[in-house]
Motif scaffolding. Structure first.
Motif, mmCIF file in Angstrom:
data_model
loop_
_atom_site.group_PDB
_atom_site.id
_atom_site.type_symbol
_atom_site.label_atom_id
_atom_site.label_comp_id
_atom_site.label_asym_id
_atom_site.label_seq_id
_atom_site.Cartn_x
_atom_site.Cartn_y
_atom_site.Cartn_z
ATOM 1 N N GLN A 21 -32.987 -34.506 -7.678
ATOM 2 C CA GLN A 21 -32.151 -33.892 -6.630
ATOM 3 C C GLN A 21 -32.239 -34.719 -5.336
ATOM 4 O O GLN A 21 -31.264 -34.922 -4.646
ATOM 5 N N ARG A 24 -30.283 -38.044 -5.650
ATOM 6 C CA ARG A 24 -28.828 -37.851 -5.675
ATOM 7 C C ARG A 24 -28.272 -37.653 -4.259
ATOM 8 O O ARG A 24 -27.239 -38.201 -3.909
ATOM 9 N N ASP A 25 -28.966 -36.883 -3.437
ATOM 10 C CA ASP A 25 -28.445 -36.572 -2.099
ATOM 11 C C ASP A 25 -29.626 -36.206 -1.187
ATOM 12 O O ASP A 25 -29.914 -35.026 -0.970
ATOM 13 N N PRO A 26 -30.330 -37.223 -0.669
ATOM 14 C CA PRO A 26 -31.575 -36.937 0.074
ATOM 15 C C PRO A 26 -31.387 -35.948 1.221
ATOM 16 O O PRO A 26 -32.147 -34.996 1.359
ATOM 17 N N ILE A 27 -30.343 -36.173 2.031
ATOM 18 C CA ILE A 27 -30.185 -35.298 3.199
ATOM 19 C C ILE A 27 -29.774 -33.901 2.767
ATOM 20 O O ILE A 27 -30.349 -32.903 3.212
ATOM 21 N N GLY A 28 -28.761 -33.831 1.886
ATOM 22 C CA GLY A 28 -28.265 -32.518 1.450
ATOM 23 C C GLY A 28 -29.382 -31.713 0.812
ATOM 24 O O GLY A 28 -29.543 -30.519 1.094
ATOM 25 N N PHE A 29 -30.188 -32.363 -0.016
ATOM 26 C CA PHE A 29 -31.263 -31.656 -0.711
ATOM 27 C C PHE A 29 -32.318 -31.138 0.277
ATOM 28 O O PHE A 29 -32.712 -29.973 0.237
ATOM 29 N N ASN A 179 -32.789 -48.625 -1.011
ATOM 30 C CA ASN A 179 -32.814 -47.957 -2.325
ATOM 31 C C ASN A 179 -32.676 -48.876 -3.536
ATOM 32 O O ASN A 179 -32.215 -48.430 -4.576
ATOM 33 N N GLN A 429 -19.641 -40.485 5.734
ATOM 34 C CA GLN A 429 -20.420 -40.113 4.556
ATOM 35 C C GLN A 429 -21.538 -41.129 4.453
ATOM 36 O O GLN A 429 -21.326 -42.306 4.738
ATOM 37 N N SER A 431 -25.095 -43.053 2.860
ATOM 38 C CA SER A 431 -25.903 -43.489 1.737
ATOM 39 C C SER A 431 -27.276 -43.741 2.344
ATOM 40 O O SER A 431 -27.665 -44.878 2.611
ATOM 41 N N LYS A 439 -21.583 -44.809 3.638
ATOM 42 C CA LYS A 439 -21.490 -44.972 2.192
ATOM 43 C C LYS A 439 -20.388 -45.977 1.828
ATOM 44 O O LYS A 439 -19.420 -46.121 2.554
#
Ligand code: HEM
Length: 450
Positions: A21, A24-29, A179, A429, A431, A439
């Motif tokens: 998780q 896939r989306d560090p900030i969102g998670f 990354n 957006q 990354s 991104k």
């Protein structure tokens, strides 16, 4: 005391925990976890315990009051240090304390002030390259500009002929650090993957350039002209100065820490301006009334409060360093939970800056929040670490005043000549890696001459 249990947090898979998780989306998670579980959240990933700490008082407790019990996180120590050596961002303990004292000679108010004209000259040079009406990548353009500023302030004019090579080497470092599997897995540098080959070649090239510049400057000192002179002259109480390797590490550190962050701050600010016409109108009105068409200078810095407020608000919504990582060195306790050595701590300005207790309507871009109050008033109305785009405690950004001056002057110098029209699909957006980078192909904008 709650010795054996962890604070609440999202559940993950066996062994790898929440790693998928997160990747896939560090900030969102992390943001969703903080919203669901509160200001102290436990996340288990790849066999390690992470604590996401999002209350300003707790952040102050750890980053400021208990700073001697924590150190930089594993990624910084293990991977970032491959590029930065033992420079200010990566060093610890006595070496860091000594270097912080020495490097601070390069960032006195008088020195910072002397760089204002260089910054504006760099902006004028970059503007000459933009053809009216052309579409370009805002991130690339701002990175070129801020790299030019660091190079010009660090080495005065000497890098003109090598600037292209330095820019190329830094883009290879970024490609590795952002990354890449090679960096995430900390693969040995002698493995023959194409990325590692490019990376080690860039390290050799950068070292060659810096050691040459340092040797030339030692042979022909130029007192006081640039940051490198300040670093060469810096002398500790016991009379020691930096050796060539340490100078190399500090120079690379200033190059990397000093240009990408400020470039992102500018990209975010210009993006927000282009999507908020009323703010843009007031921005232009301030530039016209204060500058009246002439180039900005140091004296204008304090006379541009609305421009400064735009920048502060962009740094609130989109802090270029979106998360700070630490590792527990000596046992700590927080809210009755025992944080054992090797536990990882995460402090995210991105998340804390969206706490509605301190920033009503936190998702709204409202520079006016900062404008109504003077600098000191607005900062004292908030808990100390409710707003921390430059970090906090002893490891606070050494370049923060330099960066604010640079960003305001560059915004003014560019903004008075150009208006950006965003191209379709140029939403912000991210990354996110070490920094909050756009991104994919980034933010594309058409530059209209004013
Ligand atoms: C908008 C621009 C900038 C932002 C948002 C920013 C942000 C930060 C943050 C958050 C830290 C602390 C990291 C941590 O505690 O783990 C930091 C440290 C640092 N920054 Fe900046 N920075 C900016 C510009 C600059 C500039 C222009 C320079 C130099 C020319 C610089 C040099 C450094 C250095 C050397 C450190 C390490 C300080 C230490 O550990 O003693 N930064 N920066």
């Amino acid at each position: 005391m709650n010795q054996s249990t962890f604070p609440a947090g999202p559940s993950g898979y066996p062994v790898i925990g929440c790693f998928p998780q997160f990747v896939r989306d560090p900030i969102g998670f992390l943001h969703a976890s903080a919203r669901a579980y509160g200001t102290l959240t436990h996340v288990r990933m790849l066999g390690r315990d992470y604590y996401l700490v999002s209350d300003p008082q707790d952040i102050e407790e750890l980053l400021v009051r208990q700073s001697n019990k924590i150190r930089k996180d594993e990624f910084t120590r293990r991977t970032l240090s491959r590029v930065l050596g033992k420079g200010l961002v990566t060093s610890e303990d006595e070496l860091w304390r000594k270097q912080r004292r020495l490097v601070s000679f390069a960032f006195t108010p008088v020195r910072i002030r002397s760089y204002a004209d260089v910054m504006v000259t760099c902006a004028a040079r970059e503007l000459q390259n933009w053809r009216a009406g052309s579409v370009f990548n805002l991130h690339e353009a701002m990175s070129r500009l801020t790299l030019d500023v660091v190079a010009a302030t660090l080495f005065a004019a000497e890098v003109d002929d090598t600037a292209r090579q330095v820019a190329h080497d830094i883009s290879v470092f970024n490609e590795y650090l952002a990354n890449s599997p090679e960096a995430l897995l900390n693969l040995p540098l002698n493995l023959p993957t194409p990325r590692l080959r490019r990376f080690t070649a860039a390290l050799r090239s950068m070292d060659g350039i810096l050691f040459r510049l340092i040797a030339e400057r030692r042979a022909q000192p130029q007192a006081g002209r640039d940051l490198l002179s300040a670093l060469l002259e810096a002398c500790d109480a016991d009379g020691t100065r930096m050796n060539d390797q340490q100078l190399r590490d500090e120079c690379v550190t200033l190059f990397i820490a000093g240009h990408e962050t400020t470039a992102l701050a500018l990209v975010h600010a210009f993006h927000l301006l282009a999507t908020h016409p009323e703010v843009e109108r007031r921005f232009r009105a301030e530039l016209t009334s204060v500058l009246g068409g002439r180039a900005p200078s140091y004296e204008d810095f304090k006379a541009l409060p609305y421009t400064t407020a735009i920048l502060k608000e962009s740094l609130r919504l989109y802090p270029p360093v979106w998360v700070l990582g630490r590792e527990v060195k000596e046992p700590l306790s927080l809210h009755g939970y025992a944080l054992a050595p090797s536990a990882q701590l995460l402090f995210s300005p991105y998340i804390v800056h969206r706490d509605s207790r301190y920033f009503p309507e936190p998702e709204a871009f409202r520079p006016e929040r900062w404008e109504a109050l003077t600098d000191t008033q607005s900062e004292t109305n908030l808990p100390k670490l409710a707003y921390f785009p430059f970090g906090g405690g002893p490891r606070v950004c050494i370049g923060n005043h330099f960066a604010m001056l640079e960003a305001v002057l560059l915004m003014a110098a560019v903004g008075q000549q150009v208006r950006f029209e965003l191209q379709p699909r140029s939403q912000l957006q991210f990354s996110p890696a070490v920094t909050l980078r756009p991104k994919g192909s980034g933010v594309l904008a058409r530059a209209h001459r004013l």
